[in-house]
Design a protein around this motif. Structure first.
Motif, PDB file in Angstrom:
ATOM      1  N   ALA A  30     -18.641 -40.137  19.078  1.00 15.48           N
ATOM      2  CA  ALA A  30     -17.282 -39.613  19.139  1.00 15.48           C
ATOM      3  C   ALA A  30     -16.409 -40.535  19.974  1.00 15.48           C
ATOM      4  O   ALA A  30     -15.273 -40.820  19.633  1.00 15.48           O
ATOM      5  N   VAL A  44     -14.777 -27.093  10.777  1.00 13.94           N
ATOM      6  CA  VAL A  44     -13.695 -27.785  11.491  1.00 13.94           C
ATOM      7  C   VAL A  44     -12.347 -27.100  11.262  1.00 13.94           C
ATOM      8  O   VAL A  44     -11.332 -27.543  11.773  1.00 13.94           O
ATOM      9  N   LEU A  87     -11.160 -35.960  13.291  1.00 15.40           N
ATOM     10  CA  LEU A  87     -12.067 -34.824  13.445  1.00 15.40           C
ATOM     11  C   LEU A  87     -13.314 -35.251  14.208  1.00 15.40           C
ATOM     12  O   LEU A  87     -13.814 -34.537  15.074  1.00 15.40           O
ATOM     13  N   ALA A  88     -13.823 -36.454  13.875  1.00 10.23           N
ATOM     14  CA  ALA A  88     -15.008 -36.954  14.569  1.00 10.23           C
ATOM     15  C   ALA A  88     -14.711 -37.134  16.054  1.00 10.23           C
ATOM     16  O   ALA A  88     -15.569 -36.893  16.904  1.00 10.23           O
ATOM     17  N   ASP A  99     -10.634 -37.699   8.949  1.00  6.78           N
ATOM     18  CA  ASP A  99     -12.076 -37.711   9.249  1.00  6.78           C
ATOM     19  C   ASP A  99     -12.348 -38.304  10.626  1.00  6.78           C
ATOM     20  O   ASP A  99     -13.136 -37.763  11.396  1.00  6.78           O
ATOM     21  N   THR A 100     -11.703 -39.447  10.916  1.00  7.72           N
ATOM     22  CA  THR A 100     -11.970 -40.067  12.215  1.00  7.72           C
ATOM     23  C   THR A 100     -11.404 -39.212  13.342  1.00  7.72           C
ATOM     24  O   THR A 100     -12.018 -39.093  14.398  1.00  7.72           O
ATOM     25  N   THR A 134      -9.028 -40.523   5.437  1.00  9.22           N
ATOM     26  CA  THR A 134      -9.877 -41.312   6.330  1.00  9.22           C
ATOM     27  C   THR A 134      -9.430 -41.118   7.772  1.00  9.22           C
ATOM     28  O   THR A 134     -10.252 -40.977   8.667  1.00  9.22           O
ATOM     29  N   SER A 190     -16.653 -35.599  -2.742  1.00 11.15           N
ATOM     30  CA  SER A 190     -16.471 -37.028  -2.465  1.00 11.15           C
ATOM     31  C   SER A 190     -17.374 -37.879  -3.358  1.00 11.15           C
ATOM     32  O   SER A 190     -17.001 -38.965  -3.776  1.00 11.15           O
ATOM     33  N   VAL A 191     -18.563 -37.359  -3.662  1.00 11.59           N
ATOM     34  CA  VAL A 191     -19.457 -38.086  -4.569  1.00 11.59           C
ATOM     35  C   VAL A 191     -18.859 -38.086  -5.972  1.00 11.59           C
ATOM     36  O   VAL A 191     -18.788 -39.124  -6.647  1.00 11.59           O
ATOM     37  N   VAL A 211     -15.124 -43.603  18.013  1.00  8.79           N
ATOM     38  CA  VAL A 211     -13.983 -43.400  17.135  1.00  8.79           C
ATOM     39  C   VAL A 211     -12.802 -42.845  17.910  1.00  8.79           C
ATOM     40  O   VAL A 211     -11.674 -42.926  17.464  1.00  8.79           O
ATOM     41  N   GLN A 240     -18.200 -27.236   7.317  1.00  9.36           N
ATOM     42  CA  GLN A 240     -18.578 -27.932   8.541  1.00  9.36           C
ATOM     43  C   GLN A 240     -17.868 -27.348   9.774  1.00  9.36           C
ATOM     44  O   GLN A 240     -17.884 -27.959  10.844  1.00  9.36           O
ATOM     45  N   THR A 263     -15.731 -28.719   2.075  1.00 11.16           N
ATOM     46  CA  THR A 263     -16.553 -29.420   3.074  1.00 11.16           C
ATOM     47  C   THR A 263     -16.038 -29.147   4.477  1.00 11.16           C
ATOM     48  O   THR A 263     -16.826 -28.894   5.396  1.00 11.16           O
ATOM     49  N   PHE A 264     -14.719 -29.153   4.648  1.00 12.46           N
ATOM     50  CA  PHE A 264     -14.152 -28.871   5.970  1.00 12.46           C
ATOM     51  C   PHE A 264     -14.545 -27.472   6.432  1.00 12.46           C
ATOM     52  O   PHE A 264     -14.933 -27.270   7.584  1.00 12.46           O
ATOM     53  N   PHE A 270     -15.964 -44.161   4.608  1.00  6.05           N
ATOM     54  CA  PHE A 270     -14.702 -43.448   4.542  1.00  6.05           C
ATOM     55  C   PHE A 270     -14.461 -42.703   3.244  1.00  6.05           C
ATOM     56  O   PHE A 270     -13.554 -41.882   3.178  1.00  6.05           O
ATOM     57  N   THR A 271     -15.235 -42.961   2.190  1.00  7.73           N
ATOM     58  CA  THR A 271     -15.076 -42.069   1.043  1.00  7.73           C
ATOM     59  C   THR A 271     -16.275 -41.132   0.921  1.00  7.73           C
ATOM     60  O   THR A 271     -16.145 -40.051   0.383  1.00  7.73           O
ATOM     61  N   GLN A 272     -17.461 -41.558   1.400  1.00 11.99           N
ATOM     62  CA  GLN A 272     -18.644 -40.718   1.236  1.00 11.99           C
ATOM     63  C   GLN A 272     -19.097 -40.062   2.539  1.00 11.99           C
ATOM     64  O   GLN A 272     -20.095 -39.343   2.553  1.00 11.99           O
ATOM     65  N   ARG A 273     -18.416 -40.339   3.641  1.00 11.75           N
ATOM     66  CA  ARG A 273     -18.771 -39.767   4.939  1.00 11.75           C
ATOM     67  C   ARG A 273     -20.223 -40.042   5.326  1.00 11.75           C
ATOM     68  O   ARG A 273     -20.851 -39.233   5.994  1.00 11.75           O
ATOM     69  N   GLN A 317     -15.783 -40.550  -6.361  1.00 13.52           N
ATOM     70  CA  GLN A 317     -16.088 -41.972  -6.430  1.00 13.52           C
ATOM     71  C   GLN A 317     -16.734 -42.339  -7.774  1.00 13.52           C
ATOM     72  O   GLN A 317     -16.288 -43.258  -8.458  1.00 13.52           O
ATOM     73  N   ALA A 324     -23.976 -37.846  19.971  1.00 13.95           N
ATOM     74  CA  ALA A 324     -22.725 -37.370  19.366  1.00 13.95           C
ATOM     75  C   ALA A 324     -21.553 -37.792  20.231  1.00 13.95           C
ATOM     76  O   ALA A 324     -20.527 -38.236  19.717  1.00 13.95           O
ATOM     77  N   TRP A 346     -24.915 -39.130   9.756  1.00 15.70           N
ATOM     78  CA  TRP A 346     -23.726 -38.549  10.385  1.00 15.70           C
ATOM     79  C   TRP A 346     -22.582 -38.482   9.395  1.00 15.70           C
ATOM     80  O   TRP A 346     -22.284 -39.473   8.731  1.00 15.70           O
ATOM     81  N   PHE A 350     -19.389 -37.434  10.262  1.00  7.12           N
ATOM     82  CA  PHE A 350     -18.158 -37.375  11.069  1.00  7.12           C
ATOM     83  C   PHE A 350     -17.857 -35.956  11.568  1.00  7.12           C
ATOM     84  O   PHE A 350     -17.208 -35.790  12.578  1.00  7.12           O
ATOM     85  N   LEU A 351     -18.247 -34.932  10.789  1.00  7.88           N
ATOM     86  CA  LEU A 351     -17.763 -33.580  11.080  1.00  7.88           C
ATOM     87  C   LEU A 351     -18.740 -32.773  11.922  1.00  7.88           C
ATOM     88  O   LEU A 351     -18.339 -31.901  12.679  1.00  7.88           O
ATOM     89  N   SER A 352     -20.054 -33.036  11.781  1.00  4.51           N
ATOM     90  CA  SER A 352     -21.017 -32.304  12.599  1.00  4.51           C
ATOM     91  C   SER A 352     -21.824 -33.312  13.423  1.00  4.51           C
ATOM     92  O   SER A 352     -21.625 -34.514  13.306  1.00  4.51           O
ATOM     93  N   ASP A 353     -22.751 -32.823  14.221  1.00  5.85           N
ATOM     94  CA  ASP A 353     -23.478 -33.722  15.108  1.00  5.85           C
ATOM     95  C   ASP A 353     -24.392 -34.668  14.336  1.00  5.85           C
ATOM     96  O   ASP A 353     -25.011 -34.261  13.352  1.00  5.85           O
ATOM     97  N   PRO A 354     -24.495 -35.926  14.791  1.00  4.65           N
ATOM     98  CA  PRO A 354     -25.401 -36.858  14.132  1.00  4.65           C
ATOM     99  C   PRO A 354     -26.845 -36.376  14.254  1.00  4.65           C
ATOM    100  O   PRO A 354     -27.215 -35.740  15.235  1.00  4.65           O
TER     101      PRO A 354
END
Lengths: 306, 435
Positions: free
Chosen positions: B6, B99, B75-76, B72-73, B69, B401-402, B9, B97, B93-94, A267-270, B405, B2, A54, A56-60
């Motif tokens: 959801a 959003v 949006l989730a 993201d939460t 962060t 994001s990869v 969060v 996806q 990415t946004f 939270f950094t790699q989603r 980091q 889902a 998952w 966060f942005l699309s369905d798990p």
């Protein structure tokens, strides 16, 4: 008086029982609801999420045990488990022994005892994030206070927070400093619960202070010790804020504990599913270690001093 | 599942998400991160409300790290702010996806003249044939310096115009920084008496978690491409890039003219303007959005901006910009578009520009920003000349994001002198490309 001889009275007792039970449940309701909504439900969701992918942005997406299988090949996560144990080993023995020694000192009849008690608890009351900023300045190798101080004696201080062999001991020592006073409070309460007659009797029998410490103080402190160890070991396994504000898990992951790794993954790699799997692992480790502690102390603990 | 996730969060977010409309009024939530820009944001909302008294705009501010962060939460939990600041590195990415609300149609219907924005800036908010934002601002990187430090070293600021670096002997740029690196006895880094373990003022401060304000710039100046084109693989392991990474490491370890990485490595090290304000560094390579932090930290008349040095491949800087995004799940898409259209307009951006907040997305307003800073005694044209010359933008990638980091971790080690530049670059490229 024989209550059983009066059926009407028994009935009203029964009713009173029922009513007080209802009152009790009503009083418990807020905490039960809180417990369920903020603890039980999230635990269930996290365990369930550990079988999903998952972002966060699309369905798990259900992936079965894939997250658990991936752990075996994830060097960083495995390193973080090692880092966690390393941190706990640096943190707990030092903090516990220091807190006990402090409690013994604070229990003695010394001047300004109450002032000292307050002073030692102050670090615990301060905001970890604010402290992190101060400590970062102290440990800054070029402009910081510690190395400037060491320089006065001709000592070359280390690059405390960016040297992979120093970073974790530094984090642990900051947390020892912060939590020792708080831990001391529980030992102090435990010490004050020990009846003074025991020491008086031991004195009459000619027992030395050392002997009294090991034969009276330590055994009777076990309830306090059990509580302190369980809560501080759990807290220690969950260390986060000090790391977040001082090293961000660096250098090269040297201070990334399992809890910090969970934060990075989610939270950094989603990777919310993968992070949930790590959270389940951390939960398992903490549960196992807490159980071991309880088993170890159960046979050796006396709660009744009279 | 889902829904359950959801819900988990949503609990905290839901508690915060109150408000809404009464009497036909609409409340929009508008999220941003930069505290320096808050006065400009508030002034623009006031202006918006003059024409739209029925739309209440609630500001939600979080610092950079927490901003993403939290977003993201939210949006989730399907309770994201209706309108929010977007960043090029996060945008793909946004958009991918779904959003974000595409605004291609709205732009057409409103008949907006999009040529008011620099084309590259406008196009960076397109994904898969749809437009997802109007440029809010732009930024570039330049050399910010203390005038008193140059005076004390007997350096004429005009010299900065002609500075050059090369990977072999460092060039005039390194010599310039050596003259500004001064130990406790007052000896500079060119003197045989110089004590590198007891430096009071370094030549330059760099601190960047991505590379935007440090090595990417040396990269452009050395012909390095972070990626061959948008959404293509990262190519920062090529010789041109590795040489730029090595040069950055040399500033720390070989020449010892930079504030040590032990103090400046991110995410927890000091920020460049802190080193400059404290007198620990004479100059810094930094972005235009930080100008007000330097102004506030330095005595009046002590701040100046010059161009970055030229490298083997010539001049170069990193440019970037922000936009306003609309949340795809907003309950008020029409009002949200009205706000975004206003914030992208010349009228709104003139307000921010006249407050010296940021370089405006609308090109015709650039002079207003220059004028504001001229009034503060600072010539900021270095940022603009840099941006008009050779430049690169943020790499556009779904793997940002990869990259973020692994790059921070690996290059931190390179700056500390404990990792080889080529090995680090290869690791970063391979990890980021694998996703």
């Amino acid at each position: 008086m024989n209550a059983n001889s009066n059926p009407g009275r028994r009935k009203s007792l029964h009713r009173r029982h029922l009513r007080s039970a209802a009152e009790a449940y009503a009083m418990l309701a807020p905490s039960i609801i809180g417990f369920t909504v903020f603890l039980i439900a999230p635990i269930i969701v996290v365990v369930a999420l550990s079988f999903y992918d998952w972002n966060f942005l699309s369905d798990p997406e259900f992936v079965g045990l894939a997250n658990y299988r991936d752990l075996a090949g994830d060097d960083r996560a495995i390193q973080s488990i090692g880092n966690t144990f390393y941190y706990v080993l640096l943190n707990i023995p030092a903090q516990t022994v220091l807190a006990l020694l402090l409690a013994l000192a604070m229990n003695a009849k010394i001047k300004a005892r109450n002032a000292f008690r307050v002073i030692y608890v102050l670090p615990w009351m301060a905001m970890p994030v604010a402290l992190g900023v101060i400590w970062r300045w102290v440990f800054d190798p070029t402009f910081g206070g510690l190395n400037k101080f060491l320089g006065l004696f001709g000592v070359d201080g280390a690059a405390w927070l960016t040297d992979s062999s120093w970073a974790m001991p530094v984090i642990a020592s900051v947390n020892v400093w912060q939590y020792t006073g708080y831990t001391m409070l529980f030992f102090l309460a435990g010490l004050q619960a020990i009846p003074t007659q025991l020491y008086e009797a031991a004195n009459v029998d000619g027992a030395s202070k050392t002997y009294q410490f090991f034969k009276i103080t330590m055994p009777l402190l076990r309830p306090a010790m059990l509580f302190v160890l369980i809560t501080s070991v759990i807290g220690s396994f969950q260390v986060f804020d000090t790391i977040h504000v001082m090293t961000g898990g660096g250098p090269a992951g040297a201070t990334s504990t399992l809890n910090y790794q969970i934060y990075l993954e989610s939270f950094t790699q989603r990777s919310a599913g993968y992070a949930s799997m790590l959270a389940v692992i951390l939960f398992g480790i903490i549960a196992a270690i807490t159980l071991l502690q309880v088993l170890f102390f159960r046979k050796r603990t006396v709660y009744d001093f009279s | 599942m889902a829904a359950a996730a959801a819900l988990a969060v949503a609990a905290p977010a839901g508690l915060a998400a109150c408000g809404g409309g009464d009497d036909g009024n609409v409340t929009l939530r508008y999220a941003f991160w930069d505290d320096n820009q808050r006065p400009a944001v508030e002034a623009m909302i006031d202006a918006f409300n003059e024409d739209h008294p029925d739309i209440t705009v609630e500001l939600e501010q979080n610092p950079w790290d927490d901003y993403w962060t939290a977003l993201d939460t939210q949006l989730a939990a399907q309770s994201a702010p209706d309108v929010f600041w977007n960043h090029v590195s996060k945008f793909p990415t946004f958009a991918d996806q779904d959003v974000l609300l595409p605004i291609t149609e709205q732009i057409d219907q409103a008949g907006l003249d999009t040529s008011a924005y620099p084309a590259a800036l406008y196009d960076s908010w397109a994904y898969d044939g749809e437009q997802y934002g109007l440029p809010k601002d732009w930024d570039s990187i330049a050399l910010v310096y203390r005038i008193d430090a140059l005076e004390a070293a007997g350096i004429d600021p005009a010299e900065i115009e002609d500075l050059e670096w090369n990977p072999d002997d460092g060039g005039s740029y390194v010599e310039f920084l050596q003259r500004l690196t001064i130990d406790a006895d007052g000896d500079n880094a060119l003197s045989p008496e110089f004590d590198p373990d007891n430096v009071e003022q370094y030549g330059v401060a760099m601190s960047s978690s991505t590379g935007q304000t440090d090595w990417w710039n040396y990269g452009v100046q050395n012909g390095c491409e972070l990626q061959p084109g948008p959404f293509e693989e990262y190519t920062l392991d090529t010789p041109e890039c590795v040489e730029a990474i090595q040069f950055t490491a040399d500033l720390y370890n070989r020449w010892q003219v930079a504030v040590p990485a032990t103090s400046s490595n991110q995410p927890n090290g000091g920020l460049t303007y802190e080193f400059v304000s404290a007198g620990q560094s004479a100059t810094a390579t930094d972005g235009s959005w930080t100008l007000s932090a330097y102004r506030d930290g330095l005595d009046e008349g002590n701040l100046a901006v010059g161009p970055l040095p030229a490298g083997p491949a010539g001049d170069g800087t990193v440019i970037n910009g922000l936009s306003h995004a609309i949340y795809a799940g907003t309950e008020h898409p029409d009002e949200a578009w009205e706000l975004v259209e206003f914030l992208g307009s010349e009228e709104a951006q003139r307000i921010a520009t006249d407050l010296g907040s940021v370089w405006p997305g609308v090109s015709s307003l650039n002079q207003g920003f220059t004028d504001y800073w001229a009034g503060e005694g600072v010539d900021v044209s270095g940022f603009q000349t840099a941006a008009e010359g050779p430049n690169i933008g943020y790499p556009l990638s779904l793997n940002d994001s990869v990259y973020a980091q692994i790059a921070m971790e690996e290059f931190n080690e390179v700056w500390l002198g404990s990792r080889d530049a080529q090995e680090a670059a290869t690791t970063v490229a391979e990890t980021a490309n694998a996703g």
